[in-house]
Write an enzyme that holds these catalytic residues in place. Sequence first.
Site, PDB file in Angstrom:
ATOM      1  N   SER A   1      36.489  50.237  32.352  1.00  0.00           N
ATOM      2  CA  SER A   1      37.963  49.957  32.759  1.00  0.00           C
ATOM      3  C   SER A   1      38.764  49.756  31.570  1.00  0.00           C
ATOM      4  O   SER A   1      40.032  49.665  31.619  1.00  0.00           O
ATOM      5  CB  SER A   1      38.160  49.050  33.726  1.00  0.00           C
TER       6      SER A   1
ATOM      7  N   LYS B   1      41.260  51.989  30.792  1.00  0.00           N
ATOM      8  CA  LYS B   1      42.574  52.297  31.442  1.00  0.00           C
ATOM      9  C   LYS B   1      43.748  51.701  30.460  1.00  0.00           C
ATOM     10  O   LYS B   1      44.996  52.071  30.628  1.00  0.00           O
ATOM     11  CB  LYS B   1      42.677  51.061  32.712  1.00  0.00           C
TER      12      LYS B   1
ATOM     13  N   TYR C   1      39.360  60.823  35.035  1.00  0.00           N
ATOM     14  CA  TYR C   1      39.275  59.307  35.232  1.00  0.00           C
ATOM     15  C   TYR C   1      37.975  58.806  34.896  1.00  0.00           C
ATOM     16  O   TYR C   1      37.693  57.938  33.994  1.00  0.00           O
ATOM     17  CB  TYR C   1      39.599  59.007  36.507  1.00  0.00           C
TER      18      TYR C   1
ATOM     19  N   TYR D   1      41.797  41.688  37.096  1.00  0.00           N
ATOM     20  CA  TYR D   1      42.013  41.959  38.598  1.00  0.00           C
ATOM     21  C   TYR D   1      42.158  40.603  39.350  1.00  0.00           C
ATOM     22  O   TYR D   1      43.105  39.832  38.652  1.00  0.00           O
ATOM     23  CB  TYR D   1      40.581  42.522  39.220  1.00  0.00           C
TER      24      TYR D   1
ATOM     25  N   VAL E   1      33.370  47.119  33.631  1.00  0.00           N
ATOM     26  CA  VAL E   1      32.418  46.549  34.282  1.00  0.00           C
ATOM     27  C   VAL E   1      31.142  46.994  33.543  1.00  0.00           C
ATOM     28  O   VAL E   1      29.967  46.349  33.764  1.00  0.00           O
ATOM     29  CB  VAL E   1      32.337  47.486  35.472  1.00  0.00           C
TER      30      VAL E   1
HETATM   31  N1  GLN Z   1      33.993  53.233  36.617  1.00  0.00           N
HETATM   32  C1  GLN Z   1      34.297  51.966  37.301  1.00  0.00           C
HETATM   33  C2  GLN Z   1      34.926  52.526  38.635  1.00  0.00           C
HETATM   34  O1  GLN Z   1      35.778  53.297  38.642  1.00  0.00           O
HETATM   35  C3  GLN Z   1      35.187  51.249  36.493  1.00  0.00           C
HETATM   36  C4  GLN Z   1      35.522  50.021  36.955  1.00  0.00           C
HETATM   37  C5  GLN Z   1      35.792  48.726  36.219  1.00  0.00           C
HETATM   38  O2  GLN Z   1      35.547  48.939  34.862  1.00  0.00           O
HETATM   39  N2  GLN Z   1      35.998  47.687  36.728  1.00  0.00           N
HETATM   40  O3  GLN Z   1      34.798  52.033  39.845  1.00  0.00           O
END
Ligand code: GLN
Length: 310
Positions: free
Chosen positions: A64, A67, A191, A243, A261
């Site tokens: 993420s 992003k 994505y 988050y 993650v």
């Molecule tokens: N690839 C993960 C997902 O889409 C990314 C989520 C994350 O890093 N928090 O669920």
Amino acid sequence: MTALQPLIDSIVSDMRKMEDKGRVADYIPPLAQVSPDKFGLAVVLADGQVLTGGDAEEPFSIQSISKVFTLTLALGTAGDQLWRRVSKEPSGSPFNSIVQLENEQGVPRNPFINAGAIVVSDMILARHEPREAIGQVLRLVRDLAGDDTIAIDEHVARAELETGFRNQALANYTKAFGNLHNDVDRVLGVYSHCCSITMSCRQLALAGRYLMLGGRNPETGRQVLSAHRTRRINALMMTCGHYDNSGEFAFRVGLPGKSGVGGGILVVAPGVASIAVWAPGLNAQGNSLLGSLALERLAAGAGWSVFEGG
Ligand code: GLN
């Protein structure tokens, strides 16, 4: 301020000794197989100095954290129109939650939760082929880091797509509200490939330099994004980058950050430093457990906080 290299070295050795390293993400095999004992830290200062510790040269899945880069790219092309389709409020919910989308008519709370990044991916896709859109993101990241070896892990991307039922739900639900213009599978292809970019702490901290330098890429001297928009990305990283753990991170670290993650966190001390940490074990909210702790110690030791009175 404590001398930086000894501070980094002591953080690395303290983190290696920690018993509770959190839980490594296990929703796909390539992430589940990563050792929880890995720990890397890289700091790039405004004058270009790079300081590292531990496994700072080892590539990991940025997930993420991508992003931030997709938002940078989309803001550059769509401009402020972007904010009609994605809000700027902390969600207070898990990164892959769907609950708020119904009440808020398919407009995700912010670009750093999955739903928001899926809409941003749709904007990057626009009239391109997925391959071109993914290529643009990869080119941006390589330009920012000044490193053409940065790549996408196709195994991770495939596993993400095979198991991405929640992301499919988020994309379909958003599309039902008319806030996704392209085909769901094409958007999720973009994505998931962005999530599957692999970088080391050194590469990530280098790529984050524009965030501490008002949008300027010191590698090329070019303005990646206006200073105004860069400041806003930092604001969103502070309020939404972790988050439902963003408040705690701001409280403890006091710097804008974005987690993934895969256990990575990219952090900005505006005007001072770009920092990347990697510790694969996660806390309950899916953010790096030891990464957050290490950043808390680094920020305190170096005296870095955007909340300092001066
Ligand atoms: N690839 C993960 C997902 O889409 C990314 C989520 C994350 O890093 N928090 O669920």
